[in-house]
Design an enzyme around this catalytic site. Sequence first.
Site, PDB file in Angstrom:
ATOM      1  N   TYR A  62       0.839  -1.198   0.000  1.00 27.30           N
ATOM      2  CA  TYR A  62       0.000   0.000   0.000  1.00 27.30           C
ATOM      3  C   TYR A  62       0.876   1.251   0.000  1.00 27.30           C
ATOM      4  O   TYR A  62       1.658   1.482   0.927  1.00 27.30           O
ATOM      5  CB  TYR A  62      -0.936   0.016   1.201  1.00 27.30           C
ATOM      6  CG  TYR A  62      -2.070  -0.991   1.118  1.00 27.30           C
ATOM      7  CD1 TYR A  62      -2.385  -1.635  -0.076  1.00 27.30           C
ATOM      8  CD2 TYR A  62      -2.836  -1.302   2.231  1.00 27.30           C
ATOM      9  CE1 TYR A  62      -3.424  -2.550  -0.151  1.00 27.30           C
ATOM     10  CE2 TYR A  62      -3.875  -2.211   2.170  1.00 27.30           C
ATOM     11  CZ  TYR A  62      -4.165  -2.834   0.967  1.00 27.30           C
ATOM     12  OH  TYR A  62      -5.200  -3.753   0.903  1.00 27.30           O
ATOM     13  N   PRO A 233     -16.249  -2.416   0.507  1.00 27.46           N
ATOM     14  CA  PRO A 233     -17.658  -2.703   0.814  1.00 27.46           C
ATOM     15  C   PRO A 233     -18.611  -1.587   0.407  1.00 27.46           C
ATOM     16  O   PRO A 233     -19.818  -1.813   0.324  1.00 27.46           O
ATOM     17  CB  PRO A 233     -17.641  -2.872   2.334  1.00 27.46           C
ATOM     18  CG  PRO A 233     -16.515  -1.991   2.791  1.00 27.46           C
ATOM     19  CD  PRO A 233     -15.470  -2.140   1.721  1.00 27.46           C
ATOM     20  N   LEU A 234     -18.069  -0.396   0.138  1.00 25.31           N
ATOM     21  CA  LEU A 234     -18.900   0.726  -0.310  1.00 25.31           C
ATOM     22  C   LEU A 234     -18.784   0.934  -1.818  1.00 25.31           C
ATOM     23  O   LEU A 234     -19.222   1.958  -2.349  1.00 25.31           O
ATOM     24  CB  LEU A 234     -18.501   2.006   0.426  1.00 25.31           C
ATOM     25  CG  LEU A 234     -18.659   1.945   1.954  1.00 25.31           C
ATOM     26  CD1 LEU A 234     -18.134   3.219   2.607  1.00 25.31           C
ATOM     27  CD2 LEU A 234     -20.125   1.714   2.337  1.00 25.31           C
ATOM     28  N   ALA A 235     -18.193  -0.058  -2.511  1.00 27.28           N
ATOM     29  CA  ALA A 235     -18.102  -0.041  -3.975  1.00 27.28           C
ATOM     30  C   ALA A 235     -17.459   1.234  -4.493  1.00 27.28           C
ATOM     31  O   ALA A 235     -17.908   1.812  -5.486  1.00 27.28           O
ATOM     32  CB  ALA A 235     -19.474  -0.247  -4.599  1.00 27.28           C
ATOM     33  N   GLY A 237     -17.596   4.158  -3.615  1.00 25.33           N
ATOM     34  CA  GLY A 237     -18.446   5.351  -3.645  1.00 25.33           C
ATOM     35  C   GLY A 237     -19.275   5.517  -4.893  1.00 25.33           C
ATOM     36  O   GLY A 237     -19.814   6.612  -5.134  1.00 25.33           O
TER      37      GLY A 237
END
Length: 324
Positions: A62, A233-235, A237
Amino acid sequence: MMKTYRIPRSELEISRIGYGCMHLSRAWDEAPLTAGERSRTHAMIDTALAQGINLFDHADIYARGKSERLFGEVLRQRPNLRGQMVLQSKCGIRLAGDPDPGAPQRYDFSHAHIVASVEASLQRLGTDYLDILLLHRPDPLGQPEEVAQAFDALHGAGKVRHFGVSNHTGAQIALLQRHVRQPLIINQVELSLLHHVLIDEGLMANQAGAPYLASGTLDYCRQHDILVQAWSPLASGRLAAPLESMDETLRTTAELALQLAQTHGVEMEAILLAWLLRHPAGIQPIVGTTHPERLIASCAGDTIEVSREQWYALFAAARGHRVP
């Protein structure tokens, strides 16, 4: 306070929502760390802890290690925080140009690379051990026996307490588990309302023309007590974009999610996470926002439960048609 999961076959008690540290630095280069990055890292760690989050997810690649370095600076300045955290990192991806300019991006489950990656992560994070190490993506050339040797060395030295995988199918986990002595306790996969393939395949495996492999990954994890973590998990945005810029399926999904958010008195992020949390697999979403207010809004997903009817309504909207 946020509800928790006990990871099976471990002593670890983790928050139902985890924090993903990928974007603590967004500069995937050799530039020095900035004051803004340092300030943001302190703010996000403090916000996460205040919301009851205790699992912090990293990877060696990262921002080319800069996100771990930023996190490690905080731990060196505030060593009392380490005991409040479950630290998780990943290894196995080698970026293009590592170590030679002409080298392609690839995966590497060799003993030497796994051990060296963990040593480097520990140094950057300023800690003596990882609570959990995940293998980032499957390596087609990986030898499970070699992975087992690396896990034994790291576990025996007290440098990694628990192990798992990321982006693996059930069959890939089974092959690896046949050789490693430590239980594989986590599988982190991409999973969201908009990326629902692992849920959808259970419905579509026997449908004519279905493009699914029916690998049964979620069922395998449930059967073998492996915690499922959801990355993105929020694709990314996508449901927060302007409605006029969306296609019909996406717009319908966003409008329904917004309607349910208003019904429950929360922001849309909470509904998207509540949809995942409603699944009986016991999914842990890993949220990677760098905006404290968005993390707070997301954590409200732990406080609500969508009904069966609401869950299926969202699922059908995201699929673009009803369930078969």
